[in-house]
Design a protein around this motif. Structure first.
Motif, PDB file in Angstrom:
ATOM      1  N   ARG A  46       0.843  -1.205   0.000  1.00 39.78           N
ATOM      2  CA  ARG A  46       0.000   0.000   0.000  1.00 39.78           C
ATOM      3  C   ARG A  46       0.877   1.254   0.000  1.00 39.78           C
ATOM      4  O   ARG A  46       0.454   2.316  -0.449  1.00 39.78           O
ATOM      5  N   ASP A  61      -2.650  -1.501  -6.065  1.00 38.30           N
ATOM      6  CA  ASP A  61      -3.793  -1.133  -6.899  1.00 38.30           C
ATOM      7  C   ASP A  61      -4.355  -2.346  -7.617  1.00 38.30           C
ATOM      8  O   ASP A  61      -5.572  -2.479  -7.779  1.00 38.30           O
ATOM      9  N   SER A  65      -7.962  -3.967  -5.689  1.00 31.81           N
ATOM     10  CA  SER A  65      -9.194  -3.537  -6.338  1.00 31.81           C
ATOM     11  C   SER A  65     -10.297  -4.544  -6.063  1.00 31.81           C
ATOM     12  O   SER A  65     -10.053  -5.751  -6.028  1.00 31.81           O
ATOM     13  N   GLU A 339     -11.076   5.473  -8.768  1.00 35.27           N
ATOM     14  CA  GLU A 339     -10.556   5.437  -7.410  1.00 35.27           C
ATOM     15  C   GLU A 339     -11.381   6.356  -6.501  1.00 35.27           C
ATOM     16  O   GLU A 339     -12.143   7.209  -6.989  1.00 35.27           O
ATOM     17  N   GLY A 365     -12.403   0.419  -7.410  1.00 37.31           N
ATOM     18  CA  GLY A 365     -10.965   0.596  -7.384  1.00 37.31           C
ATOM     19  C   GLY A 365     -10.366   0.298  -6.026  1.00 37.31           C
ATOM     20  O   GLY A 365     -10.967  -0.356  -5.170  1.00 37.31           O
ATOM     21  N   THR A 366      -9.158   0.797  -5.812  1.00 40.57           N
ATOM     22  CA  THR A 366      -8.418   0.523  -4.583  1.00 40.57           C
ATOM     23  C   THR A 366      -9.110   1.155  -3.383  1.00 40.57           C
ATOM     24  O   THR A 366      -9.418   2.350  -3.396  1.00 40.57           O
TER      25      THR A 366
END
Length: 398
Positions: A46, A61, A65, A339, A365-366
């Protein structure tokens, strides 16, 4: 339509890449995956790091996800209790620590069975949960090297080649298949189990005929892009900066077509290349001739001419070309995700298609660290706002 794993929930304690890639694959098939970290010990990927030409958590990422994110401080006794509450409402728990770490925390298989009798615990490690080498730590390059793939990868006159993410992802895919088998077994028997995945064994399982040859006393060497029968067979320089094209010729008919397209005087009738066996025996000289020709043309031109003639050939694409490819986009193998900060980026979708199985793939997304605690702790675990605040004040949710 219902996704294949819709209704399956995963308490995801995995870190780094191999374990997270497994749970990422399962989440794309519809499982609700809750990733557990803490502000004190976030997943190492991260953290922003220079990779793939940009400063950011590129690896994270990819494998985070689609997941939900909550914080739990495992150093606090109440954090262990909170983790058990999460496991109690889950079908699968997944971890990728060194063997023994989860047990010492109080979250080993027997401890989790006490709170969820049919829990499936996935444990991904370097060498497995048992055996004399089980204490070894490991990362992707070690998996490939120790498992034997590294020694087979590279050119005959060069050293073994280090393999990174491809090894992690292969371990993750094997782990995902094992979890699916465990879920199928539980559906039939009602029984959970411990799924023990050893990364080095995944690597060794891919050696195939090399292990058989070695067991029979035969020498096994690195062969680069060579094939045991086919020639020409390799990646050849094309016109342009760092442009390459892959070509594989199997039959005599294909060879005659290639020789005709190349137009090199006397090539089609050269006895050194008249048969498959002859071409393979003289493959070094043949590769040099083919490379001189490909270097004069764009890879796309070589590809188009050879494909039209029924010869396997294609440009060696860059990541940028892959993300822009219309075919992959149409099949949702490459998708755009948004994101939390509004940024839109390309992401790798799930590499399968199901005629019945819903819209599988990446839906979000993340996640930000702790982004989904109101849903997980509030809705799923039924915790009040006051209870959650107290746990945050005590740095249990932290």
């Amino acid at each position: 339509m219902v996704k294949p794993l819709e209704g399956v929930r995963i308490a995801d304690f995995t870190v780094h890449n191999a374990g997270p890639f497994c749970t990422h694959m399962l989440s794309q098939l519809g499982a609700e995956c809750i990733k557990v970290e803490s502000a004190q010990r976030p997943d190492i990927f991260r953290k922003p790091h220079p990779v793939y030409g940009r400063m950011g958590p590129a690896t994270f990422d990819q494998v985070a996800s689609n997941k939900l994110s909550v914080r739990i401080n495992f150093k606090h006794p109440q954090g262990i209790a909170l983790a058990k509450r999460l496991v109690a409402i889950s079908d699968v728990a997944a971890e990728s620590f060194r063997p023994g770490v989860l047990t010492r925390l109080g979250l080993g298989y027997e401890a989790l069975r006490a709170v969820k009798s049919d829990i499936i615990l996935l444990a991904v490690s370097s060498s497995g949960q048992s055996g004399p080498d089980s204490h070894f730590a490991g990362y992707a390059p070690l998996f490939g090297a120790w498992g034997g793939l590294g020694a087979l990868t590279g050119y005959a006159d060069g050293p073994p080649v280090e393999m990174r993410h491809v090894m992690d992802h292969t371990v993750g895919m094997n782990a995902a298949v094992a979890v699916l088998a465990a879920l199928h077994r539980r559906r039939a028997t009602g029984l959970g189990c411990l799924v023990d995945v050893a990364a080095r064994e995944v690597s060794s399982s891919l050696l195939g005929e090399a292990l058989l040859l070695a067991a029979a006393g035969q020498a096994v060497t690195r062969t680069g892009n060579e094939h045991p029968r086919m020639a020409p067979h390799g990646v050849y320089k094309a016109a342009g900066d760092d442009r390459w094209v892959s070509i594989a010729v199997e039959t005599d008919v294909e060879w005659q077509r290639l020789a005709s397209i190349m137009g090199t005087p006397g090539l089609a009738g050269d006895p050194r290349f008249a048969t498959q066996a002859a071409r393979h025996e003289n493959r070094v000289a043949l590769d040099d001739i083919v490379a001189v020709w490909t270097a004069t043309l764009p890879g796309a031109v070589v590809e188009a001419m050879l494909q039209e003639a029924g010869i396997a050939a294609h440009e060696s694409w860059t990541a940028r070309e892959i993300t822009a490819d219309a075919h992959l986009r149409e099949r949702n193998a490459i998708v755009n995700v948004r994101e939390p900060d509004g940024r839109v980026r390309a992401a790798v979708g799930v590499p399968v298609r199901l005629s019945k199985g819903g819209d599988i793939g990446i839906a979000r997304g993340t996640p930000k660290l702790g982004e989904h605690e109101e849903y997980v702790y509030g809705e799923l675990l039924g915790m009040s706002t006051a209870e959650r605040q107290e746990l945050q004040d005590d740095q249990v949710i932290f």
